[in-house]
Design a protein around this motif. Structure first.
Motif, mmCIF file in Angstrom:
data_model
loop_
_atom_site.group_PDB
_atom_site.id
_atom_site.type_symbol
_atom_site.label_atom_id
_atom_site.label_comp_id
_atom_site.label_asym_id
_atom_site.label_seq_id
_atom_site.Cartn_x
_atom_site.Cartn_y
_atom_site.Cartn_z
ATOM 1 N N THR A 150 0.806 -1.221 0.000
ATOM 2 C CA THR A 150 0.000 0.000 0.000
ATOM 3 C C THR A 150 0.841 1.273 0.000
ATOM 4 O O THR A 150 2.013 1.261 0.392
ATOM 5 N N SER A 196 -3.903 1.799 -0.307
ATOM 6 C CA SER A 196 -4.726 2.843 0.297
ATOM 7 C C SER A 196 -3.895 4.080 0.608
ATOM 8 O O SER A 196 -2.825 3.967 1.194
ATOM 9 N N SER A 248 -7.133 -0.062 -8.538
ATOM 10 C CA SER A 248 -7.616 -0.681 -7.290
ATOM 11 C C SER A 248 -7.354 0.186 -6.057
ATOM 12 O O SER A 248 -7.727 -0.179 -4.945
ATOM 13 N N SER A 252 -7.504 3.029 -3.125
ATOM 14 C CA SER A 252 -8.583 3.779 -2.476
ATOM 15 C C SER A 252 -7.968 4.927 -1.681
ATOM 16 O O SER A 252 -6.839 4.839 -1.198
ATOM 17 N N GLY A 311 -8.815 8.186 1.157
ATOM 18 C CA GLY A 311 -9.799 8.683 2.112
ATOM 19 C C GLY A 311 -9.176 9.358 3.312
ATOM 20 O O GLY A 311 -7.965 9.290 3.544
ATOM 21 N N ASN A 363 -15.350 7.596 4.974
ATOM 22 C CA ASN A 363 -15.299 6.492 4.006
ATOM 23 C C ASN A 363 -14.379 6.821 2.838
ATOM 24 O O ASN A 363 -14.472 7.905 2.272
ATOM 25 N N PRO A 364 -13.514 5.871 2.477
ATOM 26 C CA PRO A 364 -12.635 6.112 1.331
ATOM 27 C C PRO A 364 -13.379 5.987 0.000
ATOM 28 O O PRO A 364 -14.472 5.424 -0.048
ATOM 29 N N VAL A 365 -12.783 6.543 -1.054
ATOM 30 C CA VAL A 365 -13.340 6.362 -2.400
ATOM 31 C C VAL A 365 -12.339 5.573 -3.236
ATOM 32 O O VAL A 365 -11.138 5.617 -2.986
ATOM 33 N N ARG A 366 -12.874 4.853 -4.208
ATOM 34 C CA ARG A 366 -12.007 4.116 -5.125
ATOM 35 C C ARG A 366 -11.402 5.062 -6.162
ATOM 36 O O ARG A 366 -11.892 6.173 -6.373
ATOM 37 N N ALA A 367 -10.342 4.575 -6.857
ATOM 38 C CA ALA A 367 -9.610 5.415 -7.804
ATOM 39 C C ALA A 367 -10.523 6.063 -8.840
ATOM 40 O O ALA A 367 -10.396 7.263 -9.125
ATOM 41 N N LYS A 369 -13.673 6.862 -8.762
ATOM 42 C CA LYS A 369 -14.441 7.943 -8.153
ATOM 43 C C LYS A 369 -13.523 9.128 -7.841
ATOM 44 O O LYS A 369 -13.879 10.301 -8.041
#
Ligand code: NAI
Length: 690
Positions: free
Chosen positions: A56, A96, A116, A118, A120, A155-159, A161
Motif C-alpha cells: 500500500t 490505500s 484498485s 482507495s 480517504g 469512508n474512502p473512495v475508489r480510484a 471515483k
C-alpha cells in the motif's frame, strides 16, 4: 523503515518502505522532510515520484503514537515542505492513501493511482479530524460538498471515483513506477499547478451549512468528531488557509485527548486483536473451499449470501423442493436488494447467485468442507439434521450450528466425530452484521475452532469466542437490556421516553422500537422455553402484549401503535393501560434520560462481569465487540465494558447500589465489586488464570 532515492534521468523516485502499511511514524516524517531538502538542493532533479513499497501507499498515521505527545517534525510541516518544494512531487498511489497518507498526497503537485487504489480521510472513525491540512486542502481540490462527504463519513473512495472528483489526476494501468515516471515526464512539459493551499475555496449555497449540519448530526448519533470535522471545513470556507490550518490542528490535538477517541482506539485495537486470539496462536485452521447451509429461511439465506460474498461455492439444503425454491428466492432477494441499492452490479449479483446450488438431497454434501445449520430453533429438528450430516459428510468436514439459545452440547450429542462440531452464531441480517460468535463445545478440536476464526476473516466479520450459556454473550446481555427497559416502565417511564433516552445514549434504536421491528414473538417463545426449564423470565408487559397478539409492526401494533403502511411508532393507549395494570402498587416517578440510560446500561455491565467471571467471554474487550457489532452499542463509547471502566467502576457500583434501593436494578454482583476494587475488569480474567 527505509526511504530510498533512485534516479531516472531528471526524475527522482523516492520509495518509502515502512512495513506493514507505510505508516507515518516519526522516523518516516523526518526522512521525508530531509528528502525534500536534499532533492531541492540537487539541480539535476526536476520532479519527484513518491512511491511506496509493499502492499500500500502510506495508509495513515502510526496509530501506536496516538496515545503519546506528538513529536516533530509534525505532519502539517511535512506536507507543507512537499508542497513548497522547488521540484514538484507526484504521489504514485497503490493500495490505500488514507489519513496522513492522503494529506501527503495533497501536498504533491499531482496524484496518480492504480485502478484498485482507495483514498480517504478516515480520522473521524478514530474520533479525530484530519490533522495535517485535510480539511483545508480537500475542499479546495474537490469542492466543499464532496469534501464534507468524504471527511465526515470517513469512508474512502475508489480510484475511479477519485478521478471523477478531481482527487487524482490520472489512473494508470500496469507498472505503477514506470507509469508514474512517464506521467512525470509529460507533466514537466506543462505548467506546474498552483499549490492546493493557494487555491480559492469553491463557494457554497447560502443554506448549505444548516442542512449539512443537521444531516451530519443525525448520522453521528452523539459522536462528536464528525461535527468537529464539519466545523473545520466550514472554517476553510470562511477564513484564510493559515487560520483554517490552525483551527484544524487545534481541533485535532484536542480530540486526540478525548474520551471518544480513546474509546474508538480501544475498539480499533480490539477488532484487530479479535482476529488472532493468542490461545489459538500456532493452530493451523482447516482449509475451506466449499460450504453448505441447511435451512434457507431468514438466517440461512443471509449466511448463504455472506459465504458467496466471500467467494465460496454454496449448496443450500431445504426440506423439500418447494422449500428449496423459497430458500433460493430468499437468497436472490438479498442480492437483488443490493443491486437496487446500488451496492452491487447486476452481473456480480448474477454470478453470486450462480454459485448457489439448491437441493433437498443431503448426498450433495459428500465432499463439502463446511456445513452450517440454520433450521428451526428446535432441538429435535436440529439433532435430526446433524444425524443426517453424520452419515453423508466427510469425517473431517466441519459441522456448525447457528442456534441462538439451544445448547450446542445437546445439539451435537451422538454426532460422529464431535471434534469437528462448533457453534457459529451469525446475526441478522447475516450478510450485513459484522459479528460472529464462535461457540466451541467440550469436544471441539483446536483446529476446528481456529477455522471458525479464519472463516470470520474470509467473511470480513468480527469473531468473538463465546462459552455455552443461555444466549451466549450477546443475547444473554440483551435479556437484561429488555428486562431493565420493562422495569423502568413499571416505575413510571413510558416506552417512548425509554427509547428516546437510549437513542440519546447513542443507540440507533431504543429497545421497544427494536422489538416492534423484530417481532415480540421470538422472545416470547424463548421465555416459554425458559419457563418450561423452571426459570422465571421477567417480561410482565411484553407477556401481556403477546397475549393481546400485539407482536410488533407485523401485527399492526406492539409497544406502539402503527398506522397502515407507516412505520412511525405512535404511543399506544392500550399499552399505557397494560403498563398501568402491571405497575399496580409500584411507586411511580419521573426519570431523566441519563437515569434511564444508567438503569439499562449499568445492569448490562453487571451481567457482563458475570459473563467474564464464568469464562463465557475470555476478555472484556470481546464483550464490547459483541455489543457494538451485534446490537448497535455506540462504537464511540467503546462498548459497555470500556464505557464502564472509563466512567469508573466504583461509580458504576455506586449508581447500581442507589438504583437498587428503588428496586430498579439488582445489586452489583461480586465480580463487578472486585473489578471496581481492583480498578478494572482485567482482574476477573487474571483470577481465572490462577
Ligand atoms: P426461519 O424459520 O426463517 O428458517 C428456518 C428454515 O429452516 C426454514 O426455511 C425451514 O424450511 C428450514 N428447515 C426446517 N427444518 C429443516 C430441515 N430438517 N432440513 C432443512 N431445512 C429445514 O428461521 P431463522 O430465523 O432463519 O432461524 C434459523 C436458526 O437461526 C434458528 O436456530 C435461530 O434461532 C437462529 N438464529 C436466528 C436469528 C434471527 O434473528 N432470526 C439470529 C441468529 C440465529
Amino acid at each position: 523503515m527505509t526511504l530510498t532515492i533512485a534516479r531516472e534521468g531528471n526524475i527522482a523516485v523516492v520509495t518509502v518502505d515502512n512495513p506493514p502499511v507505510n505508516a507515518l511514524s516519526q522516523p518516516l516524517r523526518q526522512a521525508l522532510v530531509e528528502t525534500v531538502a536534499h532533492l531541492d538542493a540537487d539541480p539535476g532533479t526536476e520532479a519527484v515520484v513518491l512511491l511506496c513499497a509493499g502492499r500500500t501507499f502510506i495508509a495513515g498515521a502510526d496509530v501506536s503514537e496516538f496515545g503519546k505527545a506528538p513529536e516533530p517534525p509534525h505532519l502539517p510541516d511535512v506536507v507543507a515542505a512537499i508542497e513548497a518544494a522547488r521540484t514538484p512531487w507526484i504521489a504514485a498511489i497503490h493500495g490505500s492513501a488514507l489519513g496522513g497518507g492522503l494529506e501527503i498526497a495533497l501536498g504533491c503537485a499531482w496524484r496518480v493511482a492504480v485502478p484498485s487504489a482507495s483514498l480517504g480521510l478516515p480520522e473521524v472513525k478514530l474520533g479525530l479530524v484530519p490533522g495535517a491540512g485535510g480539511t483545508a486542502r480537500l475542499p479546495r481540490l474537490i469542492g466543499v460538498e464532496a469534501a464534507v462527504d468524504m471527511i465526515t463519513s470517513g469512508n474512502p473512495v475508489r480510484a475511479a471515483k477519485a478521478e471523477e472528483l478531481g482527487l487524482v489526476d490520472a489512473i494508470v494501468e500496469g507498472d505503477l513506477r514506470s507509469q508514474a515516471i512517464a506521467f512525470a515526464r509529460e507533466a514537466l512539459a506543462k505548467p506546474r499547478p498552483m499549490p492546493i493551499s493557494a487555491r480559492p475555496v469553491p463557494a457554497v449555497a447560502a443554506d448549505f451549512w444548516p442542512s449539512v449540519e443537521k444531516g451530519v448530526a443525525s448520522k453521528a448519533k452523539g459522536e462528536a468528531a464528525p461535527l468537529r470535522a464539519l466545523s473545520c471545513i466550514r472554517k476553510t470556507t470562511e477564513a484564510d488557509f493559515a487560520d483554517a490550518m490552525a483551527h484544524e490542528r487545534e481541533t485535532f490535538l484536542a480530540l486526540r485527548q478525548s474520551a471518544e477517541a480513546a474509546a474508538l482506539r480501544h475498539v480499533f485495537f480490539s477488532e484487530r486483536a479479535a482476529a488472532r486470539p493468542p490461545e489459538l496462536a500456532g493452530v493451523t485452521p482447516r482449509s475451506i473451499a466449499s460450504a453448505a447451509v441447511i435451512g434457507g429461511g431468514t438466517m440461512g439465506a443471509g449466511i448463504v449470501a455472506a459465504l458467496r460474498d466471500a467467494g465460496l461455492p454454496v449448496v443450500l439444503i431445504e426440506r423439500d423442493q418447494a422449500a428449496v425454491e423459497r430458500g433460493l428466492t430468499n437468497v436472490r432477494a438479498i442480492f437483488e436488494g443490493s443491486v437496487k441499492r446500488g451496492r452491487m452490479a447486476a452481473d456480480i449479483a448474477k454470478a453470486r447467485m450462480a454459485g448457489v446450488t439448491g437441493s433437498d438431497d443431503y448426498a450433495r454434501l459428500a465432499d463439502t468442507d463446511l456445513v452450517i445449520e440454520a433450521v428451526f430453533e428446535d432441538l429435535s429438528v436440529k439433532r435430526a439434521v446433524f444425524a443426517r450430516l453424520s452419515e453423508v459428510c466427510r469425517p473431517d468436514a466441519i459441522l456448525a450450528t447457528n442456534t441462538s439459545y439451544l445448547d450446542p452440547e445437546a445439539i451435537s450429542e451422538g454426532l460422529a466425530h464431535p471434534e469437528r462440531f462448533l457453534g457459529l452464531h451469525f446475526f441478522s441480517p447475516a450478510h450485513v452484521m459484522k459479528l460472529l460468535e464462535i461457540v466451541p463445545t467440550k469436544s471441539t478440536a483446536p483446529d476446528v475452532l481456529s477455522t471458525g476464526f479464519s472463516l470470520a476473516a474470509k467473511l470480513a466479520k468480527i469473531p468473538v469466542r463465546a462459552g455455552i450459556c443461555d444466549g451466549f454473550i450477546g443475547n444473554r446481555i440483551l435479556k437484561v437490556t429488555r428486562a431493565q427497559a420493562e422495569r423502568l416502565l413499571l416505575s413510571g417511564a413510558t416506552p417512548s421516553a425509554v427509547d428516546a433516552a437510549m437513542r440519546a445514549f447513542g443507540m440507533p434504536m431504543g429497545p421497544f422500537e427494536a422489538q416492534d421491528l423484530g417481532g415480540l414473538d421470538i422472545a416470547a417463545f424463548q421465555r416459554k422455553a425458559a419457563r418450561e426449564r423452571g426459570e422465571t423470565p421477567f417480561a410482565p408487559v411484553a407477556d401481556r402484549l403477546c397475549g393481546l397478539e400485539r407482536l410488533g409492526q407485523k401485527s399492526g401494533g406492539g409497544w406502539y401503535d402503527y398506522q397502515a403502511g407507516d412505520r412511525t411508532p405512535r404511543p399506544s393507549e392500550t399499552v399505557a393501560a397494560v403498563i398501568a395494570q402491571a405497575a399496580a402498587g409500584i411507586s411511580q416517578r419521573t426519570f431523566t434520560q441519563a437515569e434511564i440510560a444508567d438503569a439499562i446500561v449499568l445492569p448490562m455491565v453487571n451481567e457482563a462481569a458475570r459473563i467474564l467471571e464464568e469464562r463465557v467471554a475470555l476478555r472484556s474487550a470481546d464483550i464490547d465487540l459483541v455489543k457494538i457489532h451485534g446490537y448497535g452499542f455506540p462504537r464511540w463509547r467503546g462498548g459497555p465494558m470500556h464505557y464502564a471502566e472509563a466512567r469508573g467502576l466504583r461509580e458504576v457500583v455506586h449508581v447500581l447500589e442507589r438504583l437498587a434501593t428503588e428496586g430498579l436494578v439488582d445489586l452489583p454482583c461480586d465480580g463487578l465489586r472486585r473489578a471496581a476494587a481492583a480498578g478494572g475488569f482485567a482482574v476477573l480474567v487474571e483470577e481465572r488464570a490462577t
